[in-house]
Scaffold this motif. Structure first.
Motif, PDB file in Angstrom:
ATOM      1  N   SER A   1      12.288  -5.077   0.757  1.00 54.61           N
ATOM      2  CA  SER A   1      12.917  -4.768   1.711  1.00 54.61           C
ATOM      3  C   SER A   1      13.167  -2.748   1.505  1.00 54.61           C
ATOM      4  N   VAL A   2      13.473  -2.403   0.521  1.00 57.04           N
ATOM      5  CA  VAL A   2      13.951  -1.407  -0.137  1.00 57.04           C
ATOM      6  C   VAL A   2      12.624  -0.490  -0.721  1.00 57.04           C
ATOM      7  N   LEU A   3      11.802  -1.007  -0.426  1.00 58.80           N
ATOM      8  CA  LEU A   3      10.028  -0.406  -0.869  1.00 58.80           C
ATOM      9  C   LEU A   3       9.271   0.121   1.221  1.00 58.80           C
ATOM     10  N   ARG A   4      10.026  -0.479   1.684  1.00 60.79           N
ATOM     11  CA  ARG A   4       9.888  -0.356   3.106  1.00 60.79           C
ATOM     12  C   ARG A   4      10.684   0.672   3.515  1.00 60.79           C
ATOM     13  N   ASP A   5      12.369   0.183   3.303  1.00 64.31           N
ATOM     14  CA  ASP A   5      12.700   1.233   3.197  1.00 64.31           C
ATOM     15  C   ASP A   5      12.697   3.091   2.438  1.00 64.31           C
ATOM     16  N   TRP A   6      12.306   3.194   2.037  1.00 61.98           N
ATOM     17  CA  TRP A   6      11.171   4.727   1.166  1.00 61.98           C
ATOM     18  C   TRP A   6      10.096   4.695   1.930  1.00 61.98           C
ATOM     19  N   GLY A   7       9.123   3.716   2.601  1.00 60.91           N
ATOM     20  CA  GLY A   7       8.379   3.976   3.345  1.00 60.91           C
ATOM     21  C   GLY A   7       6.688   3.993   3.326  1.00 60.91           C
ATOM     22  N   VAL A   8       7.096   3.106   1.885  1.00 55.76           N
ATOM     23  CA  VAL A   8       6.350   2.291   1.295  1.00 55.76           C
ATOM     24  C   VAL A   8       5.898   1.213   2.122  1.00 55.76           C
ATOM     25  N   PHE A   9       4.410   0.648   2.652  1.00 56.58           N
ATOM     26  CA  PHE A   9       4.294   0.143   3.697  1.00 56.58           C
ATOM     27  C   PHE A   9       4.110  -1.635   2.512  1.00 56.58           C
TER      28      PHE A   9
ATOM     29  N   ASN B   1      -2.338   2.931 -13.610  1.00 53.01           N
ATOM     30  CA  ASN B   1      -3.382   3.536 -13.977  1.00 53.01           C
ATOM     31  C   ASN B   1      -3.856   4.826 -12.530  1.00 53.01           C
ATOM     32  N   GLY B   2      -2.872   5.513 -12.407  1.00 50.88           N
ATOM     33  CA  GLY B   2      -3.369   6.809 -11.554  1.00 50.88           C
ATOM     34  C   GLY B   2      -2.849   6.194 -10.368  1.00 50.88           C
ATOM     35  N   PRO B   3      -4.374   6.028  -9.624  1.00 44.72           N
ATOM     36  CA  PRO B   3      -3.679   5.748  -8.074  1.00 44.72           C
ATOM     37  C   PRO B   3      -4.215   3.773  -8.023  1.00 44.72           C
ATOM     38  N   THR B   4      -4.854   2.793  -9.777  1.00 48.55           N
ATOM     39  CA  THR B   4      -4.917   1.985  -9.465  1.00 48.55           C
ATOM     40  C   THR B   4      -3.978   1.206 -10.217  1.00 48.55           C
ATOM     41  N   ILE B   5      -4.213   0.240 -10.529  1.00 53.44           N
ATOM     42  CA  ILE B   5      -3.558  -1.101 -11.149  1.00 53.44           C
ATOM     43  C   ILE B   5      -4.241  -1.730 -11.806  1.00 53.44           C
TER      44      ILE B   5
ATOM     45  N   ASP C   1       1.171  -0.998   0.228  1.00 54.30           N
ATOM     46  CA  ASP C   1      -0.207  -0.290  -0.131  1.00 54.30           C
ATOM     47  C   ASP C   1       0.761   1.072   0.085  1.00 54.30           C
ATOM     48  N   ASP C   2       0.080   1.997  -0.414  1.00 47.60           N
ATOM     49  CA  ASP C   2       1.277   3.696  -0.414  1.00 47.60           C
ATOM     50  C   ASP C   2       1.476   3.856   0.720  1.00 47.60           C
ATOM     51  N   GLY C   3       2.772   4.752   1.347  1.00 47.70           N
ATOM     52  CA  GLY C   3       3.319   5.245   2.701  1.00 47.70           C
ATOM     53  C   GLY C   3       2.560   6.367   2.883  1.00 47.70           C
ATOM     54  N   GLN C   4       2.404   6.654   4.620  1.00 46.27           N
ATOM     55  CA  GLN C   4       1.633   7.149   4.970  1.00 46.27           C
ATOM     56  C   GLN C   4       2.102   8.577   5.798  1.00 46.27           C
TER      57      GLN C   4
ATOM     58  N   GLY D   1      -7.244  -6.486 -17.342  1.00 45.11           N
ATOM     59  CA  GLY D   1      -7.772  -6.284 -17.825  1.00 45.11           C
ATOM     60  C   GLY D   1      -9.115  -5.582 -16.827  1.00 45.11           C
ATOM     61  N   GLN D   2      -8.692  -5.567 -15.655  1.00 43.29           N
ATOM     62  CA  GLN D   2      -9.793  -5.435 -14.571  1.00 43.29           C
ATOM     63  C   GLN D   2      -8.858  -4.499 -13.468  1.00 43.29           C
ATOM     64  N   GLN D   3      -9.376  -3.264 -12.838  1.00 46.54           N
ATOM     65  CA  GLN D   3      -9.262  -2.222 -12.561  1.00 46.54           C
ATOM     66  C   GLN D   3      -9.293  -2.183 -10.753  1.00 46.54           C
ATOM     67  N   TYR D   4      -7.954  -1.945 -10.364  1.00 47.59           N
ATOM     68  CA  TYR D   4      -7.471  -2.256  -8.783  1.00 47.59           C
ATOM     69  C   TYR D   4      -7.819  -1.586  -7.620  1.00 47.59           C
ATOM     70  N   ALA D   5      -8.238  -1.267  -6.680  1.00 40.07           N
ATOM     71  CA  ALA D   5      -7.534  -0.030  -6.035  1.00 40.07           C
ATOM     72  C   ALA D   5      -6.343  -1.232  -5.227  1.00 40.07           C
ATOM     73  N   GLN D   6      -5.768   0.114  -4.602  1.00 35.01           N
ATOM     74  CA  GLN D   6      -5.028  -0.197  -3.085  1.00 35.01           C
ATOM     75  C   GLN D   6      -5.807  -0.723  -1.584  1.00 35.01           C
ATOM     76  N   PRO D   7      -5.425  -1.292  -0.603  1.00 36.20           N
ATOM     77  CA  PRO D   7      -4.483  -1.870  -1.297  1.00 36.20           C
ATOM     78  C   PRO D   7      -3.808  -2.560  -2.262  1.00 36.20           C
TER      79      PRO D   7
END
Length: 241
Positions: A203-211, A165-169, A111-114, A173-179
């Motif tokens: 671990s790199v993502l975690r260090d950047w602040g991504v959950f 696609n912006g805040p979704t992925i 999920d996006d970091g907070q 062919g199906q769109q999904y939001a986080q998490p």
């Protein structure tokens, strides 16, 4: 006068012998052919290619012999062939994603970091992107994952698409939001290490602040591939003339 005639005769004989010698050398040269170095290399490459093709055909022949031996392993040949074909069809369904699977593995939540951004920091540093999902999936596959799903969509190598696609992925062919929830079947310890081990992309993502969180489980289910599998440019070699 006679001396001059003798000299002329000798000169004519020498010219004749010289002409005959030249003709003989041409005849010898016509009997032999000079081979260029490039021609030799081409022949060597052709021989190597033929040998490789022979090895491939031998491997295919060995596989067919093994298959025939398996078909005729017991006394009732018809039953043996039928059971072997049934097993091959079942294996194909597993490998092609046509049926749901169950087994031990790992569940990864991304999920996006907070955290608070520092001055002039790019917000993308703590936002999950499609490249992040693809890299985590690749790490899981390299760690031995036998089946993977993302937010309930079966990830099938060569057919699944993960697009941001912006805040979704968009997945298959199906769109999904986080998490984003990634499930992977395989050795759960190996899969967990692929995400949590120091130096891993997780671990790199975690260090950047991504959950990002990875939890093992002794039993999880992964659905079948939701879309029909088809090929546009590929065809079976067995259909070729």
């Amino acid at each position: 006068m006679k001396g001059n005639l003798n000299k002329l005769t000798i000169l004519m004989l020498m010219i004749l012998f010289g002409f005959l010698a030249v003709m003989q050398m041409k005849a010898i040269n016509m009997g032999s052919k000079h081979v260029l170095l490039n021609d030799i290399r081409t022949i060597q490459n052709n021989i190597k290619s033929e040998m490789n093709q022979t090895d491939i055909l031998k491997t295919e022949l060995d596989a067919l012999v093994t298959k025939v031996e398996r078909y005729t392993a017991n006394g009732n040949t018809q039953v043996s062939v039928f059971e072997s074909i049934q097993k091959e069809v079942a294996d194909f369904k597993v490998f092609s994603g046509m049926i749901p699977l169950e087994g031990q593995g790992v569940i990864v939540i991304i999920d996006d970091g907070q955290r608070e951004l520092v001055a002039d920091e790019d917000p993308n540093n703590i936002i999950v992107h499609d490249t992040d999902i693809r890299t985590i999936v690749d790490d899981l596959k390299n760690a031995g994952a036998e089946a993977i799903s993302i937010n309930g969509e079966r990830y099938l190598m060569g057919h699944s698409r993960i697009i941001c696609n912006g805040p979704t992925i968009t997945i298959n062919g199906q769109q999904y939001a986080q998490p984003f929830i990634i499930k992977a079947i395989g050795n759960r310890k190996h899969l967990e290490a692929a995400v949590n081990a120091p130096g891993s992309y997780g671990s790199v993502l975690r260090d950047w602040g991504v959950f990002i969180e990875a939890n093992t489980t002794v039993s999880l289910q992964i659905p079948k591939f939701s879309s029909p599998v088809s090929f546009t440019y590929s065809k079976s070699k067995e259909t070729e003339n």
